[in-house]
Structure formats: structure tokens, C-alpha cells
Design an enzyme around this catalytic site. Structure first.
Site: not given
Ligand code: PEP
Length: 256
Positions: A218, A15, A102, A13, A239-240, A100, A178
Site C-alpha cells: 500500500s 498484477k 500472492e 507490479n 501494486g495498486g 510474491h 492491497g
Molecule cells: C504488491 O503487489 O507487491 C503490492 C505492494 O501491492 P499494493 O501496493 O497494492 O499493496
């Protein structure tokens, strides 16, 4: 059920990150690190919608799919600024993330709108990844299981057992997204297993056993192996770490 019979999905993702001009370098670094990944997982990157066409071009014939991060609950019409799932399908998006945290936190999405979006997505070829998960406050007050069960039940309201086969669920504890704080493999497994039990109660054990449930929050190149080894975790929503080809490749290979 042997988890190998379920589809393993590693979904990035991105973002609101990356530009079209970043795609080639990302692809050139990622692809040599994940030879034959199609043998054990579906790798997909959910980009901002404007990047879907150039991303499809960049990842053409690499086996890496491209998805979206959001869609409208409406089929079409006067909804300025929105993007329909048919438009996503039309440009070649394979997956779409729905609900999601967010989107729930910053854009007012609710369990009801998640359900509406899911029902709309299930009338299209795009595969929905439905996100559920508790906040830190909810975890600390001990309502994680009830809360996640409620989110799953409302999201799936009106979804037939046949259509359930197309649904992917992502368990994403909000406090882990995140933040660098990951759920332990045991905690993540406990909730993913509970989600599968909810599905079994709503449908049947057989139907529940066929649904891919991802963990997100994460996940990175260090913790992916242990998380992905859990019996009810069928992949990750990342995500990251999906913004770095090297880390994303380690996670894809960890799903083997
Ligand atoms: C996400 O955006 O769905 C996510 C899990 O982000 P991160 O891996 O950065 O925690």
C-alpha cells in the site's frame, strides 16, 4: 553506508491488470511527469508476461524498464504453461519478481521454490526481486523478525556473495498488500534494517550494505516520501498505485 550508493528502485507490479491497448495512454501520461528520473532511480514496471513485448515497445527510450512477475524454477523443458527466465531475458525483461505473497498464497510457492527460482534467475541477466514478509497473524504473534530472517536465509541458500550483488529484496508485509494498511515508516525500517543485519551475518557488512531493499504494501502518493526517506529502504514495490500514472509518478519523484 550512505544509501545513495545503493541502487534506488521503484518497481510497479501491475498484477493481472491492463491490456496492450492501455500502454500508450499510460506512457503518455507518466513520462512527462518524471523528467530525468534516471538521475535518482530505476523505474520499472512488472507487467503480465504477455504484455512485456508491447510494454518494451511503449516505454522504448523513456528510461522506464519492464519486468516480469514470475518465472519457472526450471531452465527449460516439459513444464506446460511455464515461462523460463531465459525466455524473459530473450524478450528484454530486466527484472523478475520472485515469491510474491500472492504466488505463495494462491499458487503454493514456498521458501524452497523461491530459493530454486532465485538460483535459476542468478544464472541469467534478469535481476530478481525476492519478496518476503509476514502475515498479520505472524506479526501479532511477535514472530515477524524470525519469520522474515528465515525466509531470507532459505531464499539465499547457495547464493554466493558475488551473486548477492544482483539480488534485490522486497519486504512486503502480507497484511499491507492491497489492503490500504501501510506499515509505519518506523516499522518498515525496523524490518528492512533487520533484513540487512541478516545479510551481514550470512555474508559481510560490506555485501549487506550494497543490497537494495525495497518496501511494498500500500505504498502510495501520500506515504511514499516518509517510507522512502528511511535509511534502509531503497525503493518500493508498488501494486495498486502503479496502475495510475499520476500516483506512480509521485512515488518515483518521492525517491529523489
Ligand atoms: C504488491 O503487489 O507487491 C503490492 C505492494 O501491492 P499494493 O501496493 O497494492 O499493496
Amino acid at each position: 553506508m550512505n544509501k545513495k550508493l545503493r541502487k534506488t528502485i521503484i518497481a510497479g507490479n501491475w498484477k493481472m491488470n491492463m491490456l496492450a491497448s492501455d500502454l500508450k495512454a499510460f506512457k503518455d501520461e507518466l513520462i512527462p511527469l518524471i523528467p530525468n528520473h534516471k538521475d535518482w532511480c530505476e523505474a520499472v514496471i512488472c507487467t503480465p508476461s504477455v504484455l512485456i513485448p508491447p510494454a518494451l515497445k511503449a516505454f522504448n527510450e523513456t528510461g522506464v524498464g519492464v519486468g516480469a512477475q514470475n518465472m519457472s524454477q526450471h531452465k527449460s523443458g516439459a513444464y506446460t504453461g511455464e515461462i523460463s527466465v531465459d525466455q524473459l531475458a530473450d524478450i528484454g525483461a530486466e527484472y523478475v519478481i520472485i515469491g510474491h505473497s500472492e504466488r505463495r498464497e494462491y499458487y503454493g510457492e514456498t521458501d524452497i521454490s523461491v530459493n530454486e527460482k532465485l538460483l535459476t534467475a542468478l544464472d541469467s541477466p534478469v535481476i530478481p526481486i525476492v519478496c518476503v514478509g509476514e502475515t498479520l497473524y505472524q506479526r501479532e504473534t511477535g514472530v515477524t523478525f524470525e519469520l522474515v530472517a528465515l525466509q531470507v536465509k532459505i531464499a539465499l541458500d547457495g547464493v554466493s556473495e558475488e551473486k548477492l550483488r544482483k539480488v534485490v529484496i522486497a519486504y512486503e508485509p502480507v497484511w499491507a498488500i492491497g489492503t490500504g494498511k501501510t506499515a509505519t515508516p518506523e516499522d518498515a525500517e525496523e524490518v528492512c534494517c533487520a533484513i540487512r543485519d541478516v545479510l551481514a551475518g550470512l555474508y559481510s557488512r560490506e555485501a549487506a550494505d550494497a543490497v537494495s531493499i525495497l518496501y511494498g504494501g500500500s505504498m502510495n502518493d501520500k506515504n511514499a516520501v516518509d517510507l522512502l526517506a528511511q535509511p534502509d529502504i531503497d525503493g518500493g514495490l508498488i501494486g495498486g498505485a502503479s496502475l495510475k500514472p499520476e500516483s506512480f509518478a509521485v512515488i518515483i519523484n518521492a525517491a529523489r
